[in-house]
Design a protein around this motif. Structure first.
Motif, PDB file in Angstrom:
ATOM      1  N   LYS A   6       0.856  -1.181   0.000  1.00 25.26           N
ATOM      2  CA  LYS A   6       0.000   0.000   0.000  1.00 25.26           C
ATOM      3  C   LYS A   6       0.891   1.230   0.000  1.00 25.26           C
ATOM      4  N   TYR A   7       0.687   2.102  -0.975  1.00 21.05           N
ATOM      5  CA  TYR A   7       1.511   3.302  -1.120  1.00 21.05           C
ATOM      6  C   TYR A   7       0.781   4.492  -0.521  1.00 21.05           C
ATOM      7  N   GLU A   8       1.423   5.113   0.447  1.00 19.14           N
ATOM      8  CA  GLU A   8       0.814   6.240   1.145  1.00 19.14           C
ATOM      9  C   GLU A   8       1.143   7.570   0.483  1.00 19.14           C
ATOM     10  N   THR A   9       2.341   7.703  -0.080  1.00 16.84           N
ATOM     11  CA  THR A   9       2.769   8.985  -0.631  1.00 16.84           C
ATOM     12  C   THR A   9       3.090   8.855  -2.118  1.00 16.84           C
ATOM     13  N   LEU A  10       3.048   9.980  -2.798  1.00 19.37           N
ATOM     14  CA  LEU A  10       3.452   9.988  -4.207  1.00 19.37           C
ATOM     15  C   LEU A  10       4.909   9.606  -4.356  1.00 19.37           C
ATOM     16  N   GLN A  11       5.728  10.010  -3.407  1.00 25.27           N
ATOM     17  CA  GLN A  11       7.162   9.717  -3.439  1.00 25.27           C
ATOM     18  C   GLN A  11       7.426   8.208  -3.477  1.00 25.27           C
ATOM     19  N   GLU A  12       6.735   7.450  -2.645  1.00 31.07           N
ATOM     20  CA  GLU A  12       6.956   5.998  -2.639  1.00 31.07           C
ATOM     21  C   GLU A  12       6.183   5.300  -3.762  1.00 31.07           C
ATOM     22  N   PHE A  13       5.134   5.920  -4.282  1.00 26.82           N
ATOM     23  CA  PHE A  13       4.353   5.356  -5.371  1.00 26.82           C
ATOM     24  C   PHE A  13       5.079   5.465  -6.717  1.00 26.82           C
ATOM     25  N   TRP A  14       5.841   6.534  -6.908  1.00 26.72           N
ATOM     26  CA  TRP A  14       6.485   6.832  -8.185  1.00 26.72           C
ATOM     27  C   TRP A  14       7.329   5.673  -8.742  1.00 26.72           C
ATOM     28  N   LEU A  71      -0.120  -4.507 -24.149  1.00 24.34           N
ATOM     29  CA  LEU A  71       1.343  -4.475 -24.241  1.00 24.34           C
ATOM     30  C   LEU A  71       1.995  -4.877 -22.916  1.00 24.34           C
ATOM     31  N   GLU A  72       1.639  -4.182 -21.868  1.00 19.91           N
ATOM     32  CA  GLU A  72       2.234  -4.435 -20.552  1.00 19.91           C
ATOM     33  C   GLU A  72       1.635  -5.689 -19.922  1.00 19.91           C
ATOM     34  N   LYS A  73       0.392  -5.967 -20.299  1.00 16.27           N
ATOM     35  CA  LYS A  73      -0.371  -7.107 -19.767  1.00 16.27           C
ATOM     36  C   LYS A  73      -0.473  -7.063 -18.241  1.00 16.27           C
ATOM     37  N   ASN A  74      -0.812  -5.868 -17.756  1.00 16.40           N
ATOM     38  CA  ASN A  74      -1.065  -5.706 -16.332  1.00 16.40           C
ATOM     39  C   ASN A  74      -2.301  -4.831 -16.139  1.00 16.40           C
ATOM     40  N   ARG A  75      -2.737  -4.753 -14.922  1.00 12.79           N
ATOM     41  CA  ARG A  75      -3.922  -3.965 -14.583  1.00 12.79           C
ATOM     42  C   ARG A  75      -3.474  -2.547 -14.278  1.00 12.79           C
ATOM     43  N   PRO A  76      -4.101  -1.532 -14.890  1.00 16.15           N
ATOM     44  CA  PRO A  76      -3.681  -0.156 -14.634  1.00 16.15           C
ATOM     45  C   PRO A  76      -3.740   0.196 -13.146  1.00 16.15           C
ATOM     46  N   ILE A  80      -6.628   1.228  -8.507  1.00 20.05           N
ATOM     47  CA  ILE A  80      -6.451   1.214  -7.054  1.00 20.05           C
ATOM     48  C   ILE A  80      -5.971   2.571  -6.529  1.00 20.05           C
ATOM     49  N   TYR A  81      -5.177   3.255  -7.321  1.00 22.22           N
ATOM     50  CA  TYR A  81      -4.598   4.543  -6.925  1.00 22.22           C
ATOM     51  C   TYR A  81      -4.952   5.613  -7.963  1.00 22.22           C
ATOM     52  N   PRO A  82      -6.209   6.030  -8.056  1.00 19.62           N
ATOM     53  CA  PRO A  82      -6.591   6.957  -9.128  1.00 19.62           C
ATOM     54  C   PRO A  82      -5.854   8.301  -9.070  1.00 19.62           C
ATOM     55  N   PHE A  83      -5.773   8.920  -7.917  1.00 19.80           N
ATOM     56  CA  PHE A  83      -5.116  10.221  -7.833  1.00 19.80           C
ATOM     57  C   PHE A  83      -3.611  10.111  -8.061  1.00 19.80           C
ATOM     58  N   LYS A  84      -2.995   9.159  -7.385  1.00 17.95           N
ATOM     59  CA  LYS A  84      -1.541   8.985  -7.527  1.00 17.95           C
ATOM     60  C   LYS A  84      -1.172   8.626  -8.968  1.00 17.95           C
ATOM     61  N   SER A  85      -1.990   7.823  -9.624  1.00 21.66           N
ATOM     62  CA  SER A  85      -1.727   7.451 -11.009  1.00 21.66           C
ATOM     63  C   SER A  85      -1.887   8.646 -11.942  1.00 21.66           C
ATOM     64  N   PHE A  86      -2.917   9.446 -11.700  1.00 19.78           N
ATOM     65  CA  PHE A  86      -3.148  10.637 -12.515  1.00 19.78           C
ATOM     66  C   PHE A  86      -1.958  11.590 -12.429  1.00 19.78           C
ATOM     67  N   VAL A  87      -1.525  11.871 -11.213  1.00 19.71           N
ATOM     68  CA  VAL A  87      -0.380  12.772 -11.004  1.00 19.71           C
ATOM     69  C   VAL A  87       0.885  12.160 -11.595  1.00 19.71           C
ATOM     70  N   SER A  88       1.083  10.873 -11.398  1.00 18.55           N
ATOM     71  CA  SER A  88       2.288  10.208 -11.891  1.00 18.55           C
ATOM     72  C   SER A  88       2.322  10.149 -13.415  1.00 18.55           C
TER      73      SER A  88
END
Length: 111
Positions: A6-14, A71-76, A80-88
């Motif tokens: 579980k990623y709490e911050t953008l820094q660790e999510f990146w 291509l990546e064959k993974n789940r976006p 699970i992390y809509p805001f963090k993914s958007f920013v990233s």
């Protein structure tokens, strides 16, 4: 997704976000989708028409999801992390246009 942390911050999510985008063509699809979204956003402002924002939303996710599912064959990560993914995604976009993405990928362990 390849990790259960579980990623709490953008820094660790990146770094996780970058690892989920290890396929170069997936990153190309993201770049195309984000560029299209940017054009729609600018059009919405220029024409004062909020309907263009639907085009931004559709194009951004359409290209990204093609990249993940085919291509990546993974789940976006956005599921699970809509805001963090958007920013990233925007961070990855700006790292690409400024020539910093290679360095970021290397730090995240993406070959």
């Amino acid at each position: 997704m390849t990790e259960n942390k579980k990623y709490e911050t953008l820094q660790e999510f990146w770094p996780f976000y970058l690892r989920e985008h290890s396929n170069k063509m997936n990153r190309v699809f993201h770049f195309i989708g984000t560029t299209c979204a940017l054009v729609f956003i600018v059009s919405a402002i220029f024409y004062l028409n909020a309907w263009y924002l639907l085009g931004a939303l559709f194009s951004g996710y359409f290209f990204a999801w093609i990249g993940h599912f085919f291509l990546e064959k993974n789940r976006p990560a956005t599921f699970i992390y809509p805001f963090k993914s958007f920013v990233s995604d925007w961070r990855m976009y700006f790292c690409t246009i400024t020539g910093q993405l290679g360095k970021e990928l290397q730090k995240a362990g993406v070959k």
